[in-house]
Scaffold this motif. Structure first.
Motif, short mmCIF file in Angstrom:
data_model
loop_
_atom_site.label_atom_id
_atom_site.label_comp_id
_atom_site.label_asym_id
_atom_site.label_seq_id
_atom_site.Cartn_x
_atom_site.Cartn_y
_atom_site.Cartn_z
N VAL A 1 29.05 -90.40 54.00
CA VAL A 1 28.91 -90.71 52.58
C VAL A 1 28.38 -92.13 52.37
O VAL A 1 27.60 -92.38 51.46
CB VAL A 1 30.27 -90.53 51.86
CG1 VAL A 1 30.21 -91.05 50.45
CG2 VAL A 1 30.69 -89.06 51.86
N GLU A 2 28.79 -93.04 53.25
CA GLU A 2 28.50 -94.46 53.01
C GLU A 2 27.20 -94.95 53.62
O GLU A 2 26.75 -96.05 53.32
CB GLU A 2 29.66 -95.32 53.55
CG GLU A 2 30.89 -95.24 52.64
CD GLU A 2 32.18 -95.67 53.34
OE1 GLU A 2 32.09 -96.22 54.47
OE2 GLU A 2 33.26 -95.43 52.76
N ASN A 3 26.57 -94.15 54.49
CA ASN A 3 25.37 -94.64 55.17
C ASN A 3 24.12 -93.82 54.82
O ASN A 3 24.21 -92.63 54.56
CB ASN A 3 25.58 -94.61 56.68
CG ASN A 3 26.53 -95.70 57.12
OD1 ASN A 3 26.14 -96.85 57.25
ND2 ASN A 3 27.80 -95.36 57.28
N ASP A 4 22.97 -94.52 54.84
CA ASP A 4 21.71 -93.83 54.60
C ASP A 4 21.40 -92.89 55.75
O ASP A 4 21.68 -93.21 56.90
CB ASP A 4 20.56 -94.84 54.50
CG ASP A 4 20.63 -95.64 53.20
OD1 ASP A 4 21.36 -95.20 52.28
OD2 ASP A 4 19.96 -96.69 53.13
N PHE A 5 20.80 -91.75 55.44
CA PHE A 5 20.33 -90.86 56.49
C PHE A 5 19.05 -91.47 57.08
O PHE A 5 18.29 -92.14 56.37
CB PHE A 5 20.01 -89.47 55.94
CG PHE A 5 21.20 -88.72 55.37
CD1 PHE A 5 22.48 -89.27 55.35
CD2 PHE A 5 21.03 -87.44 54.85
CE1 PHE A 5 23.56 -88.57 54.82
CE2 PHE A 5 22.11 -86.73 54.32
CZ PHE A 5 23.37 -87.29 54.30
N VAL A 6 18.82 -91.23 58.37
CA VAL A 6 17.58 -91.69 59.01
C VAL A 6 16.47 -90.69 58.69
O VAL A 6 16.72 -89.48 58.72
CB VAL A 6 17.76 -91.75 60.54
CG1 VAL A 6 16.47 -92.19 61.22
CG2 VAL A 6 18.91 -92.68 60.91
N ARG A 7 15.29 -91.18 58.35
CA ARG A 7 14.17 -90.25 58.08
C ARG A 7 13.05 -90.50 59.06
O ARG A 7 12.59 -91.64 59.20
CB ARG A 7 13.67 -90.44 56.64
CG ARG A 7 14.76 -90.14 55.62
CD ARG A 7 14.29 -90.34 54.19
NE ARG A 7 15.40 -90.15 53.26
CZ ARG A 7 15.28 -90.08 51.95
NH1 ARG A 7 14.09 -90.20 51.39
NH2 ARG A 7 16.33 -89.89 51.17
#
Ligand code: 4AD
Ligand code: MG
Length: 462
Positions: A300-306
């Motif tokens: 919930v707290e971290n950006d997903f890697v793209r």
């Protein structure tokens, strides 16, 4: 008049009042002076303790009160002296609705393996584990509707019986009113579907997306949430023959808007469960998965890697890791590859984009390179692929060319192509496998344990 156990335990204004509790007995213990019953009614993971003063009840009266029996108790709700509970009911009257024979009721006190519980899927909702999982599942379904409702999406109901194979994988369950033991034949020996109720080969849908696009190109932003069916003979901890899918479809969204929505959406659902189901999640963490809450919070707290498929494949090739299925540009990623990227390399959820067009469905928007399409798969720790989606090919000629290239019968597709003939717009969407989300949030490891009555190859009764 019945008060649910969840309220008995939560509402302190009830203390000192006469209450009525109804439920199923988990355990009974005690001595000739006092007997304690742990009563569950499914409203919470917790039980309410019922205290029987044996000066007021006979042994005979309590005899049918065994594990699994159903009872109604009236009495005073009082603060509890005992450890581990805040309050208890001092029984004044008892009614037994249904007994449960000690010899034959399978859910006696001791813990059971999940494998054993799968054999008695008709009774397992009565266990703590399945109570917790099913409450989390229900809360997540509500969160999904809430999320889309708050954003002005319309809930679109798409058909389950269909003539089109959205994913083009040919893994559909046939639906027919014909007598399978005596199929009518045409002159050239093929099955004569004209005598069928639907008049042509029909099947259970693998996805509501194609009709979802019809909705999105009229209402703007829609979502579906319903059962989908895959007739693949996959016996894995991540595949069901019947699973629930949520498929939002949005006009005027490109692939980046689509990724942003997908990321916001899963985070919202996980957060909702953390806020509303913490007792159940804590129970599941204690039972099965020590890192569960930490992992949920981390996502919930971290950006997903793209990154692109091509970049992902490069990382896999350079990892030096021995995979069971070798990987190079063009291969479909296996669960082991996806999990390596997510769990070992990035240690974060990953969104992979721009897959080779050969391994993706016909409707995805083609990139300028002529080789890749604007697909996006969201990959999660412990799960692998949780979401699959794409920007859609909105250009009529390109879409038609792709349909012809893949030999998809035009007679099945003309209505879909009409969305590109009349007022075509850029649009995107994705599908979230509901059970894979429930798997992630509950920390369970087998998809059969997060749906009340699983359908897998060869399994169709209860
Ligand atoms: O990747 P899939 O096949 O995509 C579609 O069906 C698209 N039409 C979705 C869209 O763009 N609207 O399936 C989407 C998701 C997967 O990522 C996975 O989570 C889940 O559905 N899924 C399954 N879950 C359980 N059992 C199966 N057999 C599943 N197959 C797919
Ligand atoms: Mg997929």
């Amino acid at each position: 008049k019945r008060t649910k156990v969840a309220d008995l335990l939560k509402d302190s204004s009830l203390i000192g009042t006469e209450v009525e509790a109804k439920g199923w007995v988990r355990t009974r213990r005690g001595n000739k002076h006092v007997q304690f019953v742990q009563l569950s009614d499914g409203s919470t993971i917790k039980n309410i303790q019922i205290v029987f003063d044996m000066a007021k009840f006979s042994d005979e009266e309590l005899k049918p009160v065994t594990t699994g029996s159903s009872i109604c108790v009236k009495g005073m709700l009082v603060e509890s002296q005992g450890k581990g509970q805040t309050c208890e009911v001092q029984a004044e009257s008892l009614k037994v609705y249904g007994t449960a024979d000690v010899e034959s009721y399978p859910l006696q006190k001791k813990g059971h393996t999940l494998e054993f519980l799968r054999e008695i899927a008709h009774l397992r909702p009565r266990t703590n584990t399945f109570g917790a999982v099913l409450r989390v599942r229900s809360a997540l379904a509500f969160a999904i509707h809430k999320f889309f409702n708050e954003r002005g999406f319309q809930y679109l109901h798409t058909p389950l019986i269909t003539a089109s194979d959205c994913e083009g994988a040919g893994a559909m369950f046939q639906v027919t009113t014909l007598d399978l033991n005596n199929l009518p034949k045409t002159e050239d020996g093929k099955t004569d579907y004209s005598q069928d109720f639907f008049g042509k080969p029909t099947a259970l849908t693998v996805s509501g997306q194609l009709e979802g696009e019809l909705g999105a190109t009229a209402l703007g932003e829609i979502y579906t949430f319903g059962p989908t069916f895959r007739a693949e003979n996959s016996n894995t901890p991540r595949h069901l023959s019947e699973f629930w899918m949520i498929e939002p479809e949005m006009a005027f969204y490109d692939i980046t808007d689509n990724m942003d929505l997908a990321e916001e959406f899963v985070k919202y659902c996980i957060n909702y469960a953390l806020e509303h189901c913490i007792d159940d999640i804590t129970f599941l963490q204690d039972m099965y998965d020590k890192d569960l809450i930490e992992r949920l919070k981390f996502v919930v707290e971290n950006d997903f890697v793209r990154l692109t498929y091509g970049e992902g494949v490069k990382i896999l090739e350079e990892s030096g890791k021995k995979f069971e299925f070798p990987v190079h540009w063009g291969t479909d990623l296996q669960s082991e590859h996806e999990r390596y990227l997510v769990e070992e390399h990035f240690k974060k959820p990953v969104i992979l984009t721009d897959y080779p067009k050969e391994i993706k469905a016909f409707y995805m928007k083609q990139n300028e390179d002529g080789k890749t399409v604007r697909a996006m798969d969201v990959l999660f720790p412990h799960i692998g692929e949780i979401i699959g989606g794409s920007e859609r090919e909105e250009n009529y000629d390109k879409l038609l060319a792709r349909i012809e290239e893949l030999d998809i019968p035009m007679k099945d597709m003309w209505w879909y192509l009409d969305t590109r003939r009349f007022g075509s717009v850029p649009h995107s969407g994705f599908g979230l496998g509901f059970e894979r989300l429930v798997l992630f949030v509950t920390g369970m490891t087998n998809i059969r344990d997060v749906i009340p009555f699983p359908r897998t190859p060869g399994k169709a009764e209860f």
